[in-house]
Design a protein around this motif. Structure first.
Motif, PDB file in Angstrom:
ATOM      1  N   VAL A  96       0.849  -1.200   0.000  1.00  0.00           N
ATOM      2  CA  VAL A  96       0.000   0.000   0.000  1.00  0.00           C
ATOM      3  C   VAL A  96       0.881   1.246   0.000  1.00  0.00           C
ATOM      4  N   ALA A  97       1.884   1.266   0.875  1.00  0.00           N
ATOM      5  CA  ALA A  97       2.802   2.407   0.923  1.00  0.00           C
ATOM      6  C   ALA A  97       3.519   2.562  -0.414  1.00  0.00           C
ATOM      7  N   TYR A  98       3.944   1.464  -0.991  1.00  0.00           N
ATOM      8  CA  TYR A  98       4.631   1.502  -2.284  1.00  0.00           C
ATOM      9  C   TYR A  98       3.735   2.098  -3.354  1.00  0.00           C
ATOM     10  N   ASP A  99       2.483   1.662  -3.430  1.00  0.00           N
ATOM     11  CA  ASP A  99       1.564   2.192  -4.445  1.00  0.00           C
ATOM     12  C   ASP A  99       1.382   3.698  -4.289  1.00  0.00           C
ATOM     13  N   VAL A 100       1.221   4.160  -3.069  1.00  0.00           N
ATOM     14  CA  VAL A 100       1.039   5.593  -2.835  1.00  0.00           C
ATOM     15  C   VAL A 100       2.285   6.360  -3.267  1.00  0.00           C
ATOM     16  N   PHE A 101       3.457   5.889  -2.883  1.00  0.00           N
ATOM     17  CA  PHE A 101       4.687   6.587  -3.262  1.00  0.00           C
ATOM     18  C   PHE A 101       4.914   6.562  -4.776  1.00  0.00           C
ATOM     19  N   LEU A 102       4.581   5.461  -5.408  1.00  0.00           N
ATOM     20  CA  LEU A 102       4.703   5.399  -6.875  1.00  0.00           C
ATOM     21  C   LEU A 102       3.752   6.404  -7.520  1.00  0.00           C
ATOM     22  N   GLY A 103       2.528   6.462  -7.047  1.00  0.00           N
ATOM     23  CA  GLY A 103       1.573   7.431  -7.582  1.00  0.00           C
ATOM     24  C   GLY A 103       2.067   8.858  -7.425  1.00  0.00           C
ATOM     25  N   ARG A 104       2.613   9.168  -6.272  1.00  0.00           N
ATOM     26  CA  ARG A 104       3.127  10.523  -6.031  1.00  0.00           C
ATOM     27  C   ARG A 104       4.299  10.850  -6.954  1.00  0.00           C
ATOM     28  N   ALA A 105       5.105   9.863  -7.268  1.00  0.00           N
ATOM     29  CA  ALA A 105       6.250  10.088  -8.153  1.00  0.00           C
ATOM     30  C   ALA A 105       5.847  10.171  -9.620  1.00  0.00           C
ATOM     31  N   ALA A 106       4.809   9.437 -10.003  1.00  0.00           N
ATOM     32  CA  ALA A 106       4.519   9.269 -11.424  1.00  0.00           C
ATOM     33  C   ALA A 106       3.295  10.002 -11.944  1.00  0.00           C
ATOM     34  N   VAL A 107       2.226  10.100 -11.168  1.00  0.00           N
ATOM     35  CA  VAL A 107       0.953  10.623 -11.685  1.00  0.00           C
ATOM     36  C   VAL A 107       0.902  12.143 -11.498  1.00  0.00           C
ATOM     37  N   LEU A 108       0.864  12.858 -12.605  1.00  0.00           N
ATOM     38  CA  LEU A 108       0.879  14.314 -12.576  1.00  0.00           C
ATOM     39  C   LEU A 108      -0.493  14.940 -12.818  1.00  0.00           C
ATOM     40  N   ASN A 109      -1.387  14.224 -13.501  1.00  0.00           N
ATOM     41  CA  ASN A 109      -2.709  14.762 -13.807  1.00  0.00           C
ATOM     42  C   ASN A 109      -3.524  13.696 -14.529  1.00  0.00           C
ATOM     43  N   TRP A 110      -4.816  13.956 -14.686  1.00  0.00           N
ATOM     44  CA  TRP A 110      -5.672  13.165 -15.568  1.00  0.00           C
ATOM     45  C   TRP A 110      -6.776  14.068 -16.094  1.00  0.00           C
ATOM     46  N   ARG A 111      -7.335  13.652 -17.234  1.00  0.00           N
ATOM     47  CA  ARG A 111      -8.367  14.468 -17.877  1.00  0.00           C
ATOM     48  C   ARG A 111      -9.079  13.668 -18.965  1.00  0.00           C
ATOM     49  N   LYS A 112     -10.209  14.210 -19.391  1.00  0.00           N
ATOM     50  CA  LYS A 112     -10.916  13.656 -20.535  1.00  0.00           C
ATOM     51  C   LYS A 112     -10.193  14.131 -21.790  1.00  0.00           C
ATOM     52  N   LYS A 113     -10.015  13.244 -22.746  1.00  0.00           N
ATOM     53  CA  LYS A 113      -9.227  13.574 -23.942  1.00  0.00           C
ATOM     54  C   LYS A 113      -9.779  14.741 -24.742  1.00  0.00           C
ATOM     55  N   ASP A 114     -11.095  14.775 -24.938  1.00  0.00           N
ATOM     56  CA  ASP A 114     -11.656  15.805 -25.809  1.00  0.00           C
ATOM     57  C   ASP A 114     -12.274  16.978 -25.048  1.00  0.00           C
ATOM     58  N   ASP A 115     -12.129  16.997 -23.720  1.00  0.00           N
ATOM     59  CA  ASP A 115     -12.628  18.100 -22.898  1.00  0.00           C
ATOM     60  C   ASP A 115     -11.707  18.214 -21.694  1.00  0.00           C
ATOM     61  N   HIS A 116     -10.660  19.006 -21.820  1.00  0.00           N
ATOM     62  CA  HIS A 116      -9.622  19.075 -20.796  1.00  0.00           C
ATOM     63  C   HIS A 116     -10.090  19.720 -19.495  1.00  0.00           C
ATOM     64  N   ASP A 117     -11.297  20.283 -19.481  1.00  0.00           N
ATOM     65  CA  ASP A 117     -11.856  20.816 -18.239  1.00  0.00           C
ATOM     66  C   ASP A 117     -12.602  19.739 -17.444  1.00  0.00           C
ATOM     67  N   HIS A 118     -12.773  18.584 -18.036  1.00  0.00           N
ATOM     68  CA  HIS A 118     -13.455  17.451 -17.394  1.00  0.00           C
ATOM     69  C   HIS A 118     -12.379  16.484 -16.905  1.00  0.00           C
ATOM     70  N   PRO A 119     -12.508  15.957 -15.671  1.00  0.00           N
ATOM     71  CA  PRO A 119     -11.453  15.079 -15.158  1.00  0.00           C
ATOM     72  C   PRO A 119     -11.340  13.733 -15.871  1.00  0.00           C
ATOM     73  N   GLY A 120     -12.394  13.301 -16.546  1.00  0.00           N
ATOM     74  CA  GLY A 120     -12.322  12.012 -17.229  1.00  0.00           C
ATOM     75  C   GLY A 120     -12.652  10.827 -16.356  1.00  0.00           C
ATOM     76  N   PHE A 121     -12.621  10.984 -15.058  1.00  0.00           N
ATOM     77  CA  PHE A 121     -12.986   9.919 -14.129  1.00  0.00           C
ATOM     78  C   PHE A 121     -14.278  10.297 -13.416  1.00  0.00           C
ATOM     79  N   LEU A 122     -15.152   9.303 -13.266  1.00  0.00           N
ATOM     80  CA  LEU A 122     -16.408   9.479 -12.548  1.00  0.00           C
ATOM     81  C   LEU A 122     -16.531   8.410 -11.471  1.00  0.00           C
ATOM     82  N   LEU A 123     -17.116   8.781 -10.350  1.00  0.00           N
ATOM     83  CA  LEU A 123     -17.421   7.810  -9.302  1.00  0.00           C
ATOM     84  C   LEU A 123     -18.657   7.010  -9.723  1.00  0.00           C
ATOM     85  N   PRO A 124     -18.941   5.894  -9.067  1.00  0.00           N
ATOM     86  CA  PRO A 124     -20.102   5.081  -9.443  1.00  0.00           C
ATOM     87  C   PRO A 124     -21.428   5.853  -9.456  1.00  0.00           C
TER      88      PRO A 124
END
Length: 147
Positions: A53-81
């Motif tokens: 769990v600690a490893y996954d969090v640290f990897l995410g902090r090192a690697a993940v800079l952002n996310w978005r919807k491809k054709d609408d950069h103001d939309h995050p691209g991810f939705l909750l259920p």
């Protein structure tokens, strides 16, 4: 001929997560990955959190800079259920890395393999200066007395 992933400057690139969402990742080198694993072990021993769990969090902090919807950069691209937007924040990044296996696997695969970053034309090649001192470090290690 094979291109190899030795980078002067750490590359970043948008990777397709699915058909309409992309994630901005930074390459995590083999050396950086080893340091993350070591850090995760230390945190795990101090806090009782599982090392994975600690490893996954640290990897995410090192690697993940952002996310978005491809054709609408103001939309995050991810939705909750329930359909609520799931915006990029440091807390949400940590949450996905801890709780969403598909996302943490995606991040690991794409951020630690250099091949996906080799497609980027802005990559600067590694120089001899980057390897300065490596031979001395190895030689010092080899000359240490063995018990």
């Amino acid at each position: 001929m094979a291109k190899i992933g030795l980078f002067e400057k750490t590359p970043e690139r948008w990777f397709d997560f699915d058909n309409d969402t992309e994630v901005l990742l930074k390459h995590v080198s083999k050396e950086a990955l080893a340091a993350l694993m070591e850090k995760a072990e230390k945190v795990s021993k101090k806090t009782g959190i599982k090392p994975a769990v600690a490893y996954d969090v640290f990897l995410g902090r090192a690697a993940v800079l952002n996310w978005r919807k491809k054709d609408d950069h103001d939309h995050p691209g991810f939705l909750l259920p329930d359909g609520a937007l799931f915006n990029f924040t440091p807390e949400n990044r940590d949450r996905l890395m801890r709780l969403y296996r598909e996302f943490s696997s995606f991040v690991f695969t794409n951020s630690t393999l250099a091949t996906g970053f080799l497609e980027n034309d802005a990559i600067e090649p590694v120089t001899d200066d980057d390897l300065f001192g490596l031979e001395d470090l190895i030689a010092d290690d080899e000359t240490e007395p063995k018990n």
